[in-house]
Design a protein around this motif. Structure first.
Motif, PDB file in Angstrom:
ATOM      1  N   PRO C  12       0.824  -1.216   0.000  1.00 25.56           N
ATOM      2  CA  PRO C  12       0.000   0.000   0.000  1.00 25.56           C
ATOM      3  C   PRO C  12       0.855   1.261   0.000  1.00 25.56           C
ATOM      4  CG  PRO C  12       0.091  -0.884   2.207  1.00 25.56           C
ATOM      5  CD  PRO C  12       0.914  -1.801   1.349  1.00 25.56           C
ATOM      6  N   ALA C  21      -6.250  13.672  -7.145  1.00 26.78           N
ATOM      7  CA  ALA C  21      -7.669  13.673  -7.537  1.00 26.78           C
ATOM      8  C   ALA C  21      -7.846  14.265  -8.940  1.00 26.78           C
ATOM      9  CB  ALA C  21      -8.498  14.463  -6.529  1.00 26.78           C
ATOM     10  N   SER C  26     -11.563  21.493 -12.465  1.00 25.59           N
ATOM     11  CA  SER C  26     -12.817  21.110 -13.125  1.00 25.59           C
ATOM     12  C   SER C  26     -14.003  21.132 -12.167  1.00 25.59           C
ATOM     13  CB  SER C  26     -12.675  19.711 -13.735  1.00 25.59           C
ATOM     14  OG  SER C  26     -12.584  18.749 -12.708  1.00 25.59           O
ATOM     15  N   TRP C  27     -13.734  21.213 -10.859  1.00 22.83           N
ATOM     16  CA  TRP C  27     -14.822  21.251  -9.882  1.00 22.83           C
ATOM     17  C   TRP C  27     -15.445  22.648  -9.800  1.00 22.83           C
ATOM     18  CZ3 TRP C  27     -12.654  18.464  -4.886  1.00 22.83           C
ATOM     19  CH2 TRP C  27     -12.075  17.238  -5.274  1.00 22.83           C
ATOM     20  N   ARG C  28     -14.773  23.630 -10.454  1.00 24.56           N
ATOM     21  CA  ARG C  28     -15.139  25.035 -10.284  1.00 24.56           C
ATOM     22  C   ARG C  28     -16.417  25.370 -11.036  1.00 24.56           C
ATOM     23  NH1 ARG C  28     -10.350  26.860 -11.880  1.00 24.56           N
ATOM     24  NH2 ARG C  28     -11.134  27.166 -13.975  1.00 24.56           N
ATOM     25  N   VAL C  29     -17.323  26.054 -10.343  1.00 24.71           N
ATOM     26  CA  VAL C  29     -18.536  26.552 -10.998  1.00 24.71           C
ATOM     27  C   VAL C  29     -18.432  28.073 -11.157  1.00 24.71           C
ATOM     28  CG1 VAL C  29     -21.041  26.758 -10.798  1.00 24.71           C
ATOM     29  CG2 VAL C  29     -19.920  24.646 -10.104  1.00 24.71           C
TER      30      VAL C  29
END
Lengths: 392, 185, 92
Positions: C12, C21, C26-29
Motif C-alpha cells: 500500500p 484527484a 474542473s470542480w469550479r462553478v
C-alpha cells in the motif's frame, strides 16, 4: 405501520428509537455516521426520550453504553471498521460481564490502505468475543432484526450483547422502501428490560475482579458458549413471534432460497445475498440445481440448520467477504469444520470475493458457481478448496 | 414501463443534489406502486467535483445491489459535465439522456435526448443555495417524461421529502420542467 | 494510486504526486477574476487560499497569479480581498 423509503442507516436509527433506547453513545466514522446523526435529531426534536453521550473515541463509546446498560437501561451504539478495532477491548468486556446491549456494525474493510467500502473483515474479527452476530440482507431486515435483537439479548436464556451488521453503502447509504412498525406494536413485542444484575447506588456489587478460582473462570467462558447455543432457540421463537405481528418471518438463523430440490449449495451472508438470489435464478434457468443458504446469524453458528440441508448435497460453495489470512474465509472454516465433525463427506469450496469492496455482480457469482459446479460434476471434487475471485 | 428493471445514473457535482434526486425518485416510484432503490457513488463527496448517484425502478422487489454499469437512462444535472466526464459511458443503445441544458445539446445518433433549462427554472423560482441554482427537483420533472410517470406523483414525492414551503416551490420547479422539456429523437 | 510493488510484494505505498484527484479546477462553478489595478499587495488572498492556488509575483507585473488548474472556485480569495480586486464570475 407506515412504509417509508429509508437508507439502511436510518432503518437502524428508527429501530433504536422504536426499541425505546435510553442511552446512545457513539463516535462518528464513515459509513456509520448517519445512524447517530438521525438519533441525535430524534432526541433533539423530542421524538425520542434518550440521552446522547458524546465521547472522544469508540473505546469510550462502548464503555459509556456498557455503563448505562449495567445501570439498567437499554443502551445502543454503532461503529465501523477502524473504530470497531479501537473498541475491540470493550467488545470482550461487555460479553464477558453478560450485559445485554445492541450495537450496529456498518461493515467496512480495514486499512491500510484507507478504504471506506464494504467487506466483512471488521465484523468477522469480533466473532470469538461472545456477542450474537448477524448480518442483514436488506434495509427491512436491518430494522426488524435490531428490534428483535433487544428481545433476544435480554432473554434470561441468553443475557449476552448482540451485533446487527449491514454492509457499508450497499445497505447503509442505499434508499429503499421500509415498513416502519407502530410504536404500540413494538411496545407489545418488547418486554421491559431484563438483565442478570443491575448496578445501583447503595447496593454494593463487584464485577470483573481477579478470579479466586480459575475453574470458575473457565466455566464463565463455557457459560457464554452454552448461552449462545441456547440463543438459537430464542432467535427462532422471536423470529416466529415477530412474524406473527408483522408478517415478516426470516426463518431463524438461516434463510433458504430454492433449497428444496437443490444438488449444489451456495452459502453467503450480508447484502450480496440479494445478488446471490438473482444468480441462483439465472443458474436454475440453465438447468443447474442450485440452492442458496443465507447465513443470518454467524454467532451462534447455525450448524444444525446448514447440515440438515447439505447432508446429501453434491457440493457446497461458501462465499466469504473476508479472509482469516493464512487459513481461509471464516464462514468457510465454520461450515467445513462442522461438516467434517458431523461426518458429512461433501466437496466444499471457498470463494473469496468482494474483499476491500470490489463490486460483485450477480453475473460474477453465477459465473464463479457455474465453473465450480462444472468441475465437481465432472470429477466429483474440487481441485482447490480456495479461490480468489476478481470478477469475470 | 416493461417488466424489466430500469436503471438510471445521475451525473452532478457534489452539492447539486443528485443523491437527493435519486432518493426522491424512490419515493415517487413507491407512490406509483413500484419498487425503487437509490444509492450514491460509494465514496467521499466533495463540493463541485463530478459525482454520480444511481437508481433502479422495478415492478418487483429489487434484490441486486451491485453498481449500475449499463444504465437505461442517464440524467445530467450540470450542462458543463459532458465536457468533464463521459456521461454516455455504458449507456444502452437507444438509451435516454435527460439533461439540464440552455440549448439543444449534441450527443450524436442513437439516443433519445430530453433537455430543459433547469438552471433558469431554479433561478426564476429563487431556488438558490450557496450561490448555486438547485436544479435537482426540476430535472426530476423532466425525467418523469421518459419514465412515463404522472407528474403529480413526482410533485407529491418532492413535497413529502422536502416538506413545507420548500417542498411546494420545488414541486413547482418539477412541474415547469415537465411542461418545458424538449425531446430530440 | 495506493498500491505499489516492491520485490514482488503488493504494497500500500505510492510516490507523492501532483493532483491525486486530477486537476481539481474542473470542480469550479464560479471563477475568480483578478484586477491588478485595484490590488494593494496585502497578500490576504494568498494567505487564505485553501488550495495554495495563488502565486505571488514580486518581480513586477500583475501581483498575483491564480492557478486555474487547481482553483476549485470556493471564492474565499474574493471574500477576504479588502479592495474587491477579485470578483467571482460564472464559469464557462
Amino acid at each position: 405501520m407506515v412504509v417509508k423509503p429509508l437508507t439502511g442507516n436510518y432503518a437502524a436509527a428508527y429501530a433504536a428509537k422504536l426499541s425505546r433506547v435510553k442511552v446512545v453513545a457513539a463516535y462518528p466514522i464513515t459509513p456509520q455516521t448517519t445512524i447517530v446523526e438521525k438519533l441525535a435529531q430524534f432526541i433533539e426534536d423530542g421524538e425520542m426520550d434518550a440521552k446522547m453521550i458524546r465521547v472522544e473515541s469508540e473505546h469510550s463509546a462502548l464503555a459509556a453504553a456498557y455503563g448505562a446498560a449495567s445501570g439498567g437501561v437499554r443502551a445502543y451504539t454503532a461503529t465501523s471498521s477502524q473504530g470497531l478495532l479501537y473498541m475491540h477491548e470493550m467488545v470482550w468486556w461487555v460479553a464477558g460481564s453478560r450485559i445485554p446491549l445492541v450495537m450496529t456494525i456498518v461493515t467496512r474493510t480495514l486499512g491500510p490502505p484507507w478504504n471506506i467500502w464494504t467487506d466483512h473483515s471488521d465484523i468477522m474479527d469480533q466473532r470469538d468475543s461472545g456477542w450474537l452476530i448477524m448480518m442483514a440482507e436488506h434495509n427491512q431486515e436491518v430494522l426488524d432484526e435490531t428490534i428483535k435483537m433487544f428481545k433476544i439479548t435480554e432473554d434470561p436464556r441468553v443475557f449476552l450483547p448482540g451485533i446487527v451488521g449491514l454492509d457499508a453503502f450497499i445497505l447503509s447509504h442505499t434508499t429503499e422502501p421500509v415498513d416502519i412498525p407502530d410504536q404500540e406494536l413494538v411496545d407489545t413485542f418488547l418486554p421491559p428490560r431484563r438483565q442478570p444484575y443491575v448496578f445501583k447506588p447503595g447496593d454494593s456489587l463487584l464485577m470483573g475482579n481477579v478470579p479466586r478460582n480459575l475453574k470458575e473462570n473457565m466455566r464463565m467462558r463455557e457459560d457464554i458458549h452454552n448461552s449462545l447455543e441456547a440463543a438459537k432457540k430464542v432467535i427462532e421463537e422471536v423470529d416466529e413471534e415477530w412474524g406473527k405481528l408483522t408478517g415478516r418471518r426470516y426463518g431463524g438463523l438461516i434463510e433458504c432460497y430454492r433449497c428444496e430440490d437443490a444438488s449444489h449449495f451456495i452459502v453467503g451472508m450480508g447484502a450480496w445475498v440479494g445478488d446471490m438470489r438473482e444468480a441462483v435464478d439465472s443458474l436454475r434457468t440453465n438447468g443447474i440445481k442450485v440452492g442458496l443458504i443465507k447465513v443470518r446469524y454467524v454467532r451462534p453458528f447455525p450448524r444444525e440448520d446448514i447440515l440438515k440441508w447439505v447432508v446429501n448435497a453434491k457440493s457446497v460453495i461458501v462465499f466469504d467477504r473476508s479472509v482469516s489470512a493464512g487459513s481461509a474465509g471464516p464462514l468457510f472454516l465454520d461450515v467445513a469444520a462442522h461438516l467434517m465433525a458431523a461426518g458429512i463427506r461433501v466437496p466444499v469450496k471457498n470463494i473469496l470475493a468482494g474483499i476491500t469492496g470490489l463490486d460483485v455482480t450477480y453475473e460474477d457469482i453465477a459465473d464463479a458457481v457455474l465453473k465450480s459446479v462444472a468441475e465437481v460434476e465432472e470429477t466429483g471434487k474440487f481441485s482447490r478448496f480456495i479461490e480468489w475471485y476478481y470478477g469475470r | 414501463m416493461s417488466d424489466e428493471m430500469i436503471e438510471i445514473r445521475f451525473h452532478g457535482r457534489g452539492g447539486q443534489g443528485a443523491v437527493t434526486a435519486a432518493n426522491i425518485l424512490v419515493y415517487a416510484a413507491y407512490k406509483a406502486g413500484l419498487w425503487g432503490q437509490a444509492f450514491p457513488f460509494f465514496g467521499a463527496e466533495r463540493r463541485g467535483a463530478p459525482v454520480m448517484a444511481f437508481a433502479r425502478i422495478s415492478k418487483r422487489r429489487i434484490r441486486v445491489r451491485s453498481m449500475i454499469r449499463h444504465p437505461d437512462i442517464v440524467v445530467v444535472l450540470d450542462p458543463a459535465l459532458p465536457k468533464l466526464v463521459n456521461v454516455l459511458d455504458g449507456l444502452k443503445q437507444g438509451g435516454v439522456i435527460v439533461i439540464n441544458s440552455p440549448s439543444k445539446p449534441e450527443f450524436g445518433e442513437g439516443y433519445r435526448v430530453y433537455y430543459v433549462n433547469a438552471s433558469k427554472i431554479a433561478l426564476d423560482l429563487n431556488l438558490v443555495l450557496a450561490g448555486w441554482p438547485l436544479v435537482n427537483t426540476a430535472i426530476l420533472g423532466a425525467l418523469a417524461r421518459p419514465l412515463g410517470f404522472d407528474i403529480g406523483i413526482i410533485e407529491e414525492a418532492i413535497k413529502d421529502y422536502l416538506g413545507g414551503s420548500r417542498g411546494e416551490v420545488n414541486a413547482k420547479a418539477a412541474r415547469r420542467a415537465y411542461e418545458e422539456v424538449k425531446i430530440l429523437e | 494510486m495506493s498500491e505499489g510493488r516492491v520485490k514482488g510484494k503488493v504494497l500500500p505505498i505510492s510516490k507523492p504526486c501532483v493532483g491525486v484527484a486530477g486537476k481539481t479546477g474542473s470542480w469550479r462553478v464560479m471563477r475568480p477574476v483578478y484586477d491588478d489595478s485595484k490590488c494593494v499587495k496585502c497578500r490576504l488572498c494568498w494567505l487564505y487560499c485553501p488550495e495554495n492556488a495563488i502565486d505571488l509575483n514580486e518581480e513586477g507585473g500583475p501581483f498575483i497569479k491564480i492557478n486555474y488548474d487547481y482553483c476549485k472556485g470556493c471564492g474565499i480569495c474574493a471574500s477576504v480581498c479588502p479592495k474587491n480586486a477579485i470578483t467571482m464570475v460564472p464559469e464557462g
